[in-house]
Design a protein around this motif. Structure first.
Motif, PDB file in Angstrom:
ATOM      1  N   LEU A  86      22.426  42.493  83.188  1.00 39.54           N
ATOM      2  CA  LEU A  86      23.660  42.242  83.938  1.00 39.54           C
ATOM      3  C   LEU A  86      24.881  42.432  83.034  1.00 39.54           C
ATOM      4  O   LEU A  86      25.863  43.075  83.412  1.00 39.54           O
ATOM      5  CB  LEU A  86      23.619  40.811  84.514  1.00 39.54           C
ATOM      6  CG  LEU A  86      24.863  40.327  85.265  1.00 39.54           C
ATOM      7  CD1 LEU A  86      25.150  41.216  86.465  1.00 39.54           C
ATOM      8  CD2 LEU A  86      24.677  38.879  85.734  1.00 39.54           C
ATOM      9  N   GLN A  87      24.802  41.902  81.824  1.00 42.12           N
ATOM     10  CA  GLN A  87      25.906  42.075  80.878  1.00 42.12           C
ATOM     11  C   GLN A  87      26.089  43.559  80.521  1.00 42.12           C
ATOM     12  O   GLN A  87      27.213  44.060  80.486  1.00 42.12           O
ATOM     13  CB  GLN A  87      25.651  41.263  79.608  1.00 42.12           C
ATOM     14  CG  GLN A  87      26.817  41.362  78.638  1.00 42.12           C
ATOM     15  CD  GLN A  87      26.722  40.330  77.530  1.00 42.12           C
ATOM     16  OE1 GLN A  87      25.760  40.328  76.769  1.00 42.12           O
ATOM     17  NE2 GLN A  87      27.690  39.447  77.459  1.00 42.12           N
ATOM     18  N   GLY A  88      24.967  44.252  80.317  1.00 43.85           N
ATOM     19  CA  GLY A  88      25.008  45.681  79.998  1.00 43.85           C
ATOM     20  C   GLY A  88      25.680  46.488  81.107  1.00 43.85           C
ATOM     21  O   GLY A  88      26.463  47.393  80.850  1.00 43.85           O
ATOM     22  N   ILE A  89      25.388  46.125  82.368  1.00 39.99           N
ATOM     23  CA  ILE A  89      25.977  46.820  83.520  1.00 39.99           C
ATOM     24  C   ILE A  89      27.494  46.624  83.523  1.00 39.99           C
ATOM     25  O   ILE A  89      28.261  47.575  83.650  1.00 39.99           O
ATOM     26  CB  ILE A  89      25.371  46.296  84.852  1.00 39.99           C
ATOM     27  CG1 ILE A  89      23.892  46.659  84.969  1.00 39.99           C
ATOM     28  CG2 ILE A  89      26.140  46.851  86.045  1.00 39.99           C
ATOM     29  CD1 ILE A  89      23.183  46.006  86.156  1.00 39.99           C
ATOM     30  N   ILE A  90      27.922  45.372  83.391  1.00 42.32           N
ATOM     31  CA  ILE A  90      29.360  45.063  83.433  1.00 42.32           C
ATOM     32  C   ILE A  90      30.085  45.790  82.296  1.00 42.32           C
ATOM     33  O   ILE A  90      31.150  46.358  82.489  1.00 42.32           O
ATOM     34  CB  ILE A  90      29.593  43.531  83.376  1.00 42.32           C
ATOM     35  CG1 ILE A  90      29.038  42.882  84.647  1.00 42.32           C
ATOM     36  CG2 ILE A  90      31.077  43.209  83.215  1.00 42.32           C
ATOM     37  CD1 ILE A  90      29.047  41.361  84.640  1.00 42.32           C
ATOM     38  N   ARG A  91      29.499  45.812  81.120  1.00 44.64           N
ATOM     39  CA  ARG A  91      30.119  46.473  79.965  1.00 44.64           C
ATOM     40  C   ARG A  91      30.149  47.982  80.123  1.00 44.64           C
ATOM     41  O   ARG A  91      31.161  48.628  79.864  1.00 44.64           O
ATOM     42  CB  ARG A  91      29.357  46.097  78.685  1.00 44.64           C
ATOM     43  CG  ARG A  91      29.605  44.657  78.314  1.00 44.64           C
ATOM     44  CD  ARG A  91      28.891  44.268  77.041  1.00 44.64           C
ATOM     45  NE  ARG A  91      29.360  42.946  76.623  1.00 44.64           N
ATOM     46  CZ  ARG A  91      28.995  42.366  75.509  1.00 44.64           C
ATOM     47  NH1 ARG A  91      28.152  42.952  74.691  1.00 44.64           N
ATOM     48  NH2 ARG A  91      29.477  41.171  75.204  1.00 44.64           N
ATOM     49  N   ASP A  92      29.018  48.552  80.575  1.00 41.89           N
ATOM     50  CA  ASP A  92      28.943  50.009  80.699  1.00 41.89           C
ATOM     51  C   ASP A  92      29.800  50.517  81.846  1.00 41.89           C
ATOM     52  O   ASP A  92      30.563  51.459  81.695  1.00 41.89           O
ATOM     53  CB  ASP A  92      27.475  50.432  80.910  1.00 41.89           C
ATOM     54  CG  ASP A  92      27.351  51.921  81.211  1.00 41.89           C
ATOM     55  OD1 ASP A  92      27.629  52.728  80.297  1.00 41.89           O
ATOM     56  OD2 ASP A  92      27.016  52.290  82.363  1.00 41.89           O
ATOM     57  N   PHE A  93      29.686  49.869  83.009  1.00 47.66           N
ATOM     58  CA  PHE A  93      30.351  50.407  84.197  1.00 47.66           C
ATOM     59  C   PHE A  93      31.842  50.098  84.228  1.00 47.66           C
ATOM     60  O   PHE A  93      32.645  50.902  84.665  1.00 47.66           O
ATOM     61  CB  PHE A  93      29.675  49.872  85.470  1.00 47.66           C
ATOM     62  CG  PHE A  93      29.999  50.671  86.700  1.00 47.66           C
ATOM     63  CD1 PHE A  93      29.273  51.810  87.008  1.00 47.66           C
ATOM     64  CD2 PHE A  93      31.053  50.301  87.544  1.00 47.66           C
ATOM     65  CE1 PHE A  93      29.582  52.569  88.129  1.00 47.66           C
ATOM     66  CE2 PHE A  93      31.360  51.053  88.667  1.00 47.66           C
ATOM     67  CZ  PHE A  93      30.624  52.188  88.956  1.00 47.66           C
ATOM     68  N   TRP A  94      32.230  48.923  83.747  1.00 49.68           N
ATOM     69  CA  TRP A  94      33.632  48.495  83.852  1.00 49.68           C
ATOM     70  C   TRP A  94      34.353  48.465  82.511  1.00 49.68           C
ATOM     71  O   TRP A  94      35.556  48.202  82.476  1.00 49.68           O
ATOM     72  CB  TRP A  94      33.726  47.120  84.537  1.00 49.68           C
ATOM     73  CG  TRP A  94      33.259  47.200  85.957  1.00 49.68           C
ATOM     74  CD1 TRP A  94      32.024  46.856  86.434  1.00 49.68           C
ATOM     75  CD2 TRP A  94      33.988  47.706  87.088  1.00 49.68           C
ATOM     76  NE1 TRP A  94      31.946  47.114  87.786  1.00 49.68           N
ATOM     77  CE2 TRP A  94      33.137  47.632  88.208  1.00 49.68           C
ATOM     78  CE3 TRP A  94      35.281  48.214  87.248  1.00 49.68           C
ATOM     79  CZ2 TRP A  94      33.527  48.050  89.481  1.00 49.68           C
ATOM     80  CZ3 TRP A  94      35.676  48.624  88.520  1.00 49.68           C
ATOM     81  CH2 TRP A  94      34.803  48.542  89.615  1.00 49.68           C
ATOM     82  N   GLY A  95      33.615  48.696  81.435  1.00 46.88           N
ATOM     83  CA  GLY A  95      34.246  48.681  80.116  1.00 46.88           C
ATOM     84  C   GLY A  95      34.784  47.310  79.731  1.00 46.88           C
ATOM     85  O   GLY A  95      35.679  47.196  78.903  1.00 46.88           O
ATOM     86  N   ILE A  96      34.233  46.255  80.351  1.00 43.18           N
ATOM     87  CA  ILE A  96      34.681  44.888  80.049  1.00 43.18           C
ATOM     88  C   ILE A  96      33.843  44.352  78.888  1.00 43.18           C
ATOM     89  O   ILE A  96      32.629  44.529  78.858  1.00 43.18           O
ATOM     90  CB  ILE A  96      34.498  43.974  81.293  1.00 43.18           C
ATOM     91  CG1 ILE A  96      35.502  44.366  82.371  1.00 43.18           C
ATOM     92  CG2 ILE A  96      34.626  42.503  80.926  1.00 43.18           C
ATOM     93  CD1 ILE A  96      35.296  43.666  83.695  1.00 43.18           C
ATOM     94  N   LYS A  97      34.486  43.740  77.926  1.00 43.41           N
ATOM     95  CA  LYS A  97      33.713  43.144  76.840  1.00 43.41           C
ATOM     96  C   LYS A  97      34.301  41.779  76.487  1.00 43.41           C
ATOM     97  O   LYS A  97      35.303  41.690  75.798  1.00 43.41           O
ATOM     98  CB  LYS A  97      33.687  44.071  75.624  1.00 43.41           C
ATOM     99  CG  LYS A  97      32.404  43.903  74.854  1.00 43.41           C
ATOM    100  CD  LYS A  97      32.193  44.959  73.806  1.00 43.41           C
ATOM    101  CE  LYS A  97      30.922  44.608  73.027  1.00 43.41           C
ATOM    102  NZ  LYS A  97      30.722  45.388  71.850  1.00 43.41           N
ATOM    103  N   GLY A  98      33.681  40.736  77.033  1.00 40.55           N
ATOM    104  CA  GLY A  98      34.152  39.371  76.775  1.00 40.55           C
ATOM    105  C   GLY A  98      33.217  38.668  75.808  1.00 40.55           C
ATOM    106  O   GLY A  98      32.226  39.236  75.360  1.00 40.55           O
TER     107      GLY A  98
END
Ligand SMILES: [Zn+2]
Length: 229
Positions: A123-135
């Protein structure tokens, strides 16, 4: 009337209705011992009716009865082939994400804990890859997503975030192993499947359509120019 079964093939993902030609049973029973009674072993074999697929899916069941003429009671059922109840996803979704998803499905029935750990990382990988979000944490990354994605998808993600141990531990590193129950592990798998479909596949389909429209427009304008000359 012959019985039918509604089913989705785990290889080609096609929804179909299986009839008696598509479902076969291979079974045998035997007397074990006085203290174990009778045992029945059963293979249920589904044959995909899609002519381009035709793959076999096999489940095994073991049943028990005390006396020869009693009804059997199920001891256990196993999914043998394919190994995991994972959906096939196209290769424009990053390999690492598909691997985590597949392994989360593979291990789900044996260890909800291991499955949820893989799913959270996915899930974290998806958010980072698809949206470029890194929290710093998954919790913060999900919070950042609000407003960027459609309301229904956001609500689905947020509702999973609120569930039991998954939600309670979202402030921590995704690689920390937490105790979850099988329903929570299943919920995470559903969420990943939904995000693969809603984000990666929808975006890809849209891009392909746009490319087709551009190509058709270019063709039309070339034809117009040909007529003029
Ligand atoms: Zn199939």
């Amino acid at each position: 009337m012959a019985s039918t079964e509604h089913w989705t093939c785990p290889y080609c993902n096609r929804d179909c209705t299986l009839g008696s030609a598509d479902i076969k049973y291979c079974r045998g029973d035997t007397y074990l011992a006085e203290d174990h009674g009778y045992a029945l072993g059963n293979f249920k074999i589904r044959i995909c009716p899609n002519l381009e697929c035709r793959k076999l899916s096999i489940n095994a069941g073991l049943y028990h009865k005390e006396e020869q003429y009693e009804d059997y009671t199920q001891i256990h059922e196993w999914q043998l082939i394919p190994e995991a109840n994972a959906k096939p996803f196209p290769d424009f979704i990053p390999q690492q994400l598909r691997d985590d998803y597949f392994e989360a499905c593979l291990i789900k029935d044996k260890s909800a804990k291991a499955s949820a750990t893989l799913s959270r990382r996915c899930l974290q990988g998806i958010i980072r890859d698809f949206w470029g979000i890194k929290g710093r944490t998954l919790f913060k990354e999900i919070a950042e997503l609000e407003g960027k994605v459609d309301a229904t998808t956001w609500e689905a993600i947020d509702s999973v975030r609120k569930v039991g141990n998954i939600g309670a531990h979202m402030e921590e590193d995704v690689n920390i192993i937490i105790d979850v129950d099988p329903e929570e592990a299943e919920l995470l798998i559903w969420l990943i499947e939904t995000l693969f479909e809603e984000w990666y596949i929808e975006k890809h389909t849209r891009e392909e359509k746009m490319k087709r429209i551009t190509a058709i427009a270019a063709q039309k304008s070339a034809q117009k120019n040909d007529k003029k000359s």
